[in-house]
Design a protein around this motif. Sequence first.
Motif, mmCIF file in Angstrom:
data_model
loop_
_atom_site.group_PDB
_atom_site.id
_atom_site.type_symbol
_atom_site.label_atom_id
_atom_site.label_comp_id
_atom_site.label_asym_id
_atom_site.label_seq_id
_atom_site.Cartn_x
_atom_site.Cartn_y
_atom_site.Cartn_z
ATOM 1 N N HIS A 21 -16.937 31.164 77.527
ATOM 2 C CA HIS A 21 -15.625 31.787 77.391
ATOM 3 C C HIS A 21 -15.564 33.016 78.291
ATOM 4 C CE1 HIS A 21 -15.236 29.272 73.793
ATOM 5 N NE2 HIS A 21 -16.395 29.754 73.391
ATOM 6 N N ILE A 22 -14.356 33.351 78.697
ATOM 7 C CA ILE A 22 -14.153 34.587 79.446
ATOM 8 C C ILE A 22 -14.531 35.789 78.600
ATOM 9 C CG2 ILE A 22 -12.351 36.088 80.392
ATOM 10 C CD1 ILE A 22 -13.212 34.009 82.312
ATOM 11 N N SER A 23 -14.372 35.662 77.292
ATOM 12 C CA SER A 23 -14.727 36.767 76.397
ATOM 13 C C SER A 23 -16.216 37.060 76.410
ATOM 14 C CB SER A 23 -14.269 36.451 74.967
ATOM 15 O OG SER A 23 -14.834 35.228 74.519
ATOM 16 N N ASP A 24 -17.032 36.157 77.000
ATOM 17 C CA ASP A 24 -18.457 36.435 77.130
ATOM 18 C C ASP A 24 -18.715 37.622 78.058
ATOM 19 O OD1 ASP A 24 -18.989 34.318 75.484
ATOM 20 O OD2 ASP A 24 -19.423 32.906 77.098
ATOM 21 N N VAL A 25 -17.769 37.901 78.944
ATOM 22 C CA VAL A 25 -17.921 39.002 79.895
ATOM 23 C C VAL A 25 -17.141 40.201 79.375
ATOM 24 C CG1 VAL A 25 -17.690 39.700 82.303
ATOM 25 C CG2 VAL A 25 -18.021 37.288 81.737
ATOM 26 N N PRO A 26 -17.805 41.329 79.078
ATOM 27 C CA PRO A 26 -17.078 42.510 78.617
ATOM 28 C C PRO A 26 -16.056 42.972 79.647
ATOM 29 C CG PRO A 26 -19.443 42.754 78.246
ATOM 30 C CD PRO A 26 -19.255 41.532 79.085
ATOM 31 N N ALA A 27 -14.929 43.492 79.162
ATOM 32 C CA ALA A 27 -13.846 43.894 80.058
ATOM 33 C C ALA A 27 -14.271 45.008 80.993
ATOM 34 C CB ALA A 27 -12.628 44.317 79.235
ATOM 35 N N ASP A 28 -15.196 45.879 80.563
ATOM 36 C CA ASP A 28 -15.635 46.999 81.394
ATOM 37 C C ASP A 28 -16.911 46.697 82.165
ATOM 38 O OD1 ASP A 28 -17.210 46.806 79.165
ATOM 39 O OD2 ASP A 28 -17.341 48.965 78.793
ATOM 40 N N SER A 29 -17.352 45.447 82.154
ATOM 41 C CA SER A 29 -18.590 45.080 82.841
ATOM 42 C C SER A 29 -18.340 44.888 84.327
ATOM 43 C CB SER A 29 -19.168 43.793 82.240
ATOM 44 O OG SER A 29 -20.252 43.322 83.024
ATOM 45 N N PRO A 30 -19.302 45.284 85.183
ATOM 46 C CA PRO A 30 -19.158 44.998 86.623
ATOM 47 C C PRO A 30 -19.072 43.502 86.912
ATOM 48 C CG PRO A 30 -20.917 46.600 86.223
ATOM 49 C CD PRO A 30 -20.524 46.055 84.888
ATOM 50 N N ALA A 31 -19.519 42.689 85.962
ATOM 51 C CA ALA A 31 -19.514 41.245 86.183
ATOM 52 C C ALA A 31 -18.115 40.663 86.161
ATOM 53 C CB ALA A 31 -20.378 40.553 85.126
ATOM 54 N N ILE A 32 -17.129 41.398 85.616
ATOM 55 C CA ILE A 32 -15.769 40.858 85.583
ATOM 56 C C ILE A 32 -15.238 40.697 86.998
ATOM 57 C CG2 ILE A 32 -14.458 43.002 85.504
ATOM 58 C CD1 ILE A 32 -13.893 39.926 83.263
ATOM 59 N N ALA A 33 -15.715 41.561 87.916
ATOM 60 C CA ALA A 33 -15.313 41.421 89.322
ATOM 61 C C ALA A 33 -15.901 40.158 89.934
ATOM 62 C CB ALA A 33 -15.755 42.648 90.110
ATOM 63 N N MET A 34 -17.105 39.761 89.478
ATOM 64 C CA MET A 34 -17.710 38.528 89.965
ATOM 65 C C MET A 34 -16.832 37.332 89.618
ATOM 66 S SD MET A 34 -21.602 39.353 88.685
ATOM 67 C CE MET A 34 -22.050 37.637 88.813
ATOM 68 N N VAL A 35 -16.313 37.326 88.407
ATOM 69 C CA VAL A 35 -15.482 36.212 87.962
ATOM 70 C C VAL A 35 -14.186 36.158 88.776
ATOM 71 C CG1 VAL A 35 -14.276 35.230 85.991
ATOM 72 C CG2 VAL A 35 -16.485 36.334 85.660
ATOM 73 N N LYS A 36 -13.593 37.310 89.018
ATOM 74 C CA LYS A 36 -12.337 37.351 89.763
ATOM 75 C C LYS A 36 -12.524 36.919 91.212
ATOM 76 C CE LYS A 36 -10.062 40.987 87.077
ATOM 77 N NZ LYS A 36 -9.473 42.355 87.128
ATOM 78 N N GLU A 37 -13.678 37.226 91.808
ATOM 79 C CA GLU A 37 -13.904 36.925 93.220
ATOM 80 C C GLU A 37 -14.196 35.453 93.475
ATOM 81 O OE1 GLU A 37 -17.022 39.516 94.341
ATOM 82 O OE2 GLU A 37 -15.794 41.328 94.295
ATOM 83 N N ALA A 38 -14.570 34.707 92.443
ATOM 84 C CA ALA A 38 -14.842 33.281 92.627
ATOM 85 C C ALA A 38 -13.549 32.553 92.989
ATOM 86 C CB ALA A 38 -15.453 32.690 91.367
ATOM 87 N N GLU A 39 -13.575 31.780 94.071
ATOM 88 C CA GLU A 39 -12.376 31.080 94.526
ATOM 89 C C GLU A 39 -12.427 29.580 94.255
ATOM 90 O OE1 GLU A 39 -10.621 32.064 98.203
ATOM 91 O OE2 GLU A 39 -11.379 34.101 98.227
ATOM 92 N N THR A 40 -13.480 29.131 93.605
ATOM 93 C CA THR A 40 -13.530 27.754 93.100
ATOM 94 C C THR A 40 -13.769 27.844 91.600
ATOM 95 O OG1 THR A 40 -14.430 26.924 95.194
ATOM 96 C CG2 THR A 40 -14.642 25.515 93.257
ATOM 97 N N VAL A 41 -12.782 27.449 90.832
ATOM 98 C CA VAL A 41 -12.833 27.643 89.384
ATOM 99 C C VAL A 41 -12.638 26.299 88.683
ATOM 100 C CG1 VAL A 41 -11.851 28.881 87.415
ATOM 101 C CG2 VAL A 41 -11.871 29.952 89.687
ATOM 102 N N PHE A 42 -13.537 25.990 87.769
ATOM 103 C CA PHE A 42 -13.431 24.802 86.921
ATOM 104 C C PHE A 42 -13.238 25.296 85.486
ATOM 105 C CE2 PHE A 42 -16.024 23.696 90.547
ATOM 106 C CZ PHE A 42 -15.583 22.440 90.923
ATOM 107 N N ILE A 43 -12.108 24.990 84.890
ATOM 108 C CA ILE A 43 -11.836 25.427 83.523
ATOM 109 C C ILE A 43 -11.700 24.195 82.642
ATOM 110 C CG2 ILE A 43 -10.388 26.844 82.038
ATOM 111 C CD1 ILE A 43 -9.352 28.254 84.480
ATOM 112 N N TYR A 44 -12.634 24.046 81.729
ATOM 113 C CA TYR A 44 -12.578 22.941 80.764
ATOM 114 C C TYR A 44 -11.789 23.387 79.535
ATOM 115 C CZ TYR A 44 -15.907 20.101 83.393
ATOM 116 O OH TYR A 44 -16.505 19.328 84.353
#
Length: 514
Positions: free
Chosen positions: A407-430
Amino acid sequence: MAWPFSRRRKPAPRTGWVPPEKKPVDKKPGKKPVDKKPVDKKPVEKEPVEKAPAPPRVGALRRSRWLDRQGFYEPRVRGIKSTTRQAEALNIAVAAPPTSPRGLIIGQDAETGQSVVHDPFEAYAAGIITSPNCIVIGDVGKGKSSLLKTWAVLRQLLLGRRVVVIDKKLDGKTKEGEYAPAARRFGVEPIKFTLDGTGSRINVLDPAISAREAVGEASPAGQAMLLRAVLAEALERPLTPKEGKALRVAHRTALRRARAQSREAVIGDIVDALLQPDADAARDARVDVDRLLEWGYDAAFELERMIEEDLAGLVDAPTSANVNLDAGLTVFDVSALPETGPALPIVMSIINTWLMNVLANQDEPVQTVFVVEEGWHLIEGSFAKVARRNWKLARGLGLCNVVALHHISDVPADSPAIAMVKEAETVFIYGQAKEDDARECVRLFNLPSTAMNILLELPRGTPLVKIGTADPIIVSHLRSDLEVELTNTDAAMAGTGVIVRDEETDLGSVEVNA
């Protein structure tokens, strides 16, 4: 030879009976007609009127009489009723291939049935995307692992690429990682990490990992950044400036002492350097030895405990010889490590940093795909900064990071990793079970508002795929018979073991039906 019916025929002369001209008849007999003298009338001169020129004829088509009699110009088949939504499929422009034909097949477009093909390296070269990194999101049992094993691993190997996998999921039947069968099918033995000392080890201070931290983000994370993350995990809080100073001095001291003994430094040397500061190193750092010792006490004691307990048999020795990238497929099996505690995120972060440094120092770049199952371990807590820095180097290293999350909720909103998710340009959402998760996916990946209901209703094995700025596609993932065999993760649920009661001892024993 000209078509005979295209000739223009001359009109036939008019034939038939024509009525004679009527003559005036005197209605009253016996009375002679009176001759009237004509009256001279002066002709009235009319002003000439300019006529507008006739519009030019644009070769109007003529209907052939013969073809007309044959019904050539009439509809031969009665039409059917439809809607504008259904009629879109008749428009070739709408039903065009949803993706470029260059790459690896993912599956079929669920609406048009056409093949969906994508490859991050090919798409990057064609300018379709600007980042080769991929994110796979979905609930448990929706088909994420099947996509990763096929599209991101097996099919990538067919193109001669290097594939590195962190295998987190435990196979309940074989008691090892789920990628083990696929690895052995290619003649590769998984690199297994365990807490009982029988597995492989990976060294935080491995010479392959840069000892000196480069300025900026043009190089991978090094030993210093990794040590700070490990120590912060041990202390369960960020390091204070004094602890950071003590750690930097101890790091330099440990490397110098190991070099003097002609051996590879290990994390235990950091503990010794914290508890026994070097006078010369303290003087170079402009710090008193006693004060440096005081600053490093808490860090030393907690790091020592972690090495002896949480990380026993994992990082307390030089890197094992089987930890290398010699094969096309490299599988790091961390499925035996506990879900809770620091062992799993620490080992995954060390593997990630080790891999980035090895790729940065290779003589000839090789396109590499790095697959992480259940990547939330890699992007949580103090390791998010390490992963974020390594993630940004993908293009320069010829690397495609593929990370799976529930889930997206696995990544805290204030985590630097949220930028990693946004930068991905190939997204598979089940499929998403919760509306909040579906709504967050729509917001984070800039999906149409109608995609929320779609995400809540997606069946198993059918992701919503978004590539670059193109419209999202609902894709039915396809697998070959071999891929189905290698990606079956339901062996434990389909087990045939039964409990057989022993009447004498009243103890249960397991009998397996082959």
